[in-house]
Design an enzyme around this catalytic site. Sequence first.
Site, PDB file in Angstrom:
ATOM      1  N   GLY A 133       0.802  -1.219   0.000  1.00 57.85           N
ATOM      2  CA  GLY A 133       0.000   0.000   0.000  1.00 57.85           C
ATOM      3  C   GLY A 133       0.833   1.265   0.000  1.00 57.85           C
ATOM      4  CE1 TYR A 134       0.501   7.230   2.851  1.00 57.16           C
ATOM      5  CE2 TYR A 134       2.542   7.708   1.712  1.00 57.16           C
ATOM      6  CZ  TYR A 134       1.475   8.125   2.472  1.00 57.16           C
ATOM      7  OH  TYR A 134       1.368   9.448   2.836  1.00 57.16           O
ATOM      8  CG  HIS A 156       3.116   0.617  -5.492  1.00 56.63           C
ATOM      9  ND1 HIS A 156       3.387   1.662  -4.635  1.00 56.63           N
ATOM     10  CD2 HIS A 156       3.670  -0.486  -4.919  1.00 56.63           C
ATOM     11  CE1 HIS A 156       4.052   1.211  -3.587  1.00 56.63           C
ATOM     12  NE2 HIS A 156       4.252  -0.084  -3.729  1.00 56.63           N
ATOM     13  CD  GLN A 181       7.359  -7.687   3.676  1.00 51.96           C
ATOM     14  OE1 GLN A 181       6.463  -8.390   3.217  1.00 51.96           O
ATOM     15  NE2 GLN A 181       8.030  -6.850   2.913  1.00 51.96           N
ATOM     16  N   GLY A 213       8.495  -4.914  -8.649  1.00 51.40           N
ATOM     17  CA  GLY A 213       9.401  -3.853  -9.094  1.00 51.40           C
ATOM     18  C   GLY A 213      10.861  -4.277  -8.956  1.00 51.40           C
ATOM     19  CB  SER A 248       5.831   3.417   0.616  1.00 52.30           C
ATOM     20  OG  SER A 248       5.236   2.765  -0.483  1.00 52.30           O
ATOM     21  NE  ARG A 249      10.677   1.003   5.021  1.00 50.45           N
ATOM     22  CZ  ARG A 249      10.506  -0.268   4.620  1.00 50.45           C
ATOM     23  NH1 ARG A 249      10.822  -0.630   3.396  1.00 50.45           N
ATOM     24  NH2 ARG A 249      10.022  -1.172   5.454  1.00 50.45           N
TER      25      ARG A 249
HETATM   26  O1  PAF Z   1       7.635  -5.337  -2.181  1.00 55.69           O
HETATM   27  C1  PAF Z   1       6.737  -5.277  -1.318  1.00 55.69           C
HETATM   28  O2  PAF Z   1       5.993  -4.293  -1.209  1.00 55.69           O
HETATM   29  C2  PAF Z   1       6.539  -6.439  -0.368  1.00 55.69           C
HETATM   30  O3  PAF Z   1       7.758  -7.003  -0.011  1.00 55.69           O
HETATM   31  C3  PAF Z   1       5.577  -7.510  -0.913  1.00 55.69           C
HETATM   32  C4  PAF Z   1       6.128  -8.184  -2.160  1.00 55.69           C
HETATM   33  C5  PAF Z   1       4.225  -6.872  -1.239  1.00 55.69           C
HETATM   34  C6  PAF Z   1       5.354  -8.593   0.135  1.00 55.69           C
HETATM   35  O4  PAF Z   1       4.793  -8.086   1.301  1.00 55.69           O
END
Ligand code: PAF
Length: 282
Positions: free
Chosen positions: A31-32, A37, A61, A147, A186-187
């Site tokens: 998200g964000y 994306h 993660q 990505g 996003s960060r």
């Molecule tokens: O790249 C990401 O945003 C995340 O690592 C993913 C692939 C959505 C898994 O949570």
Amino acid sequence: MEIVSTVSDARKIIKEWKKKGLKTGLVPTMGYLHEGHLSLIKKAVSENDRVVVSIFVNPTQFGPGEDYETYPRDINKDSALCESAGADLIFHPEASEMYPDGSCTYVNMTGLTDALCGRSRPTHFQGVCTVVSKLFNIITPDNAYFGMKDAQQLAVIKRMVSDLNFDINIVGCPIIRESDGLAKSSRNTYLNAEERKAALILQKSIFFGESLVKKGERDAAFVINSMKEIIESEPLAKIDYVEIVDMNTMKNVSVIQGEILCAIAVYIGKTRLIDNFILNIC
Ligand code: PAF
């Protein structure tokens, strides 16, 4: 466009699509959403009959002390962006839906995940592989889009798909940059004005390293040290790693040849940013 938050609701919709023989693309995200994306979603829309975007900030993660709690979230804005990019379904589960009480099965990889971000974030790829496997099992896409800013993640997922016989085509999509060159993330929203300026040091070192290799430099240590010097010239930057690895094995190379990944992770203040270039040297 529909938004569902349970596995069973997602499965009902996907089942109907499958009955009609529709090809499905999945864009997994936390998200964000930003233009990076959106480029994945648009590519998925152009290559599939139906597109699912998963929006899930995956707790497994993130390591202890990382930014799981503060990771930016805005489902309303994300929904509008997904709809405008042509997505058909958002899968937006709660953590308790993805990891119900008692969950204790993880997907673990060795080798590829020991280097780069896997070394700095030891439990990160176990969380990524686990959640991506779950998303693959829930959505059962024909194609899934990732990505190339997270180049190691892309390599890990391709390997996992091959090792675990997922019948899914993995599509890697190019890094999308801000107009001044900073890779979209996003960060980036964590950066204050001074840090945002300082963050340009990442792409400066990436572009310089890439130009050295393109001009014929083959000594990995020389390229790495030249890039490190650039990053160290920025007082707000602290290097996590600058490495050149074989794209398939993620093992360090001393001579640059074949398909290589030059990847960097740099703290700007408290924010950890990554960037890379990939070249195939014959
Ligand atoms: O790249 C990401 O945003 C995340 O690592 C993913 C692939 C959505 C898994 O949570």
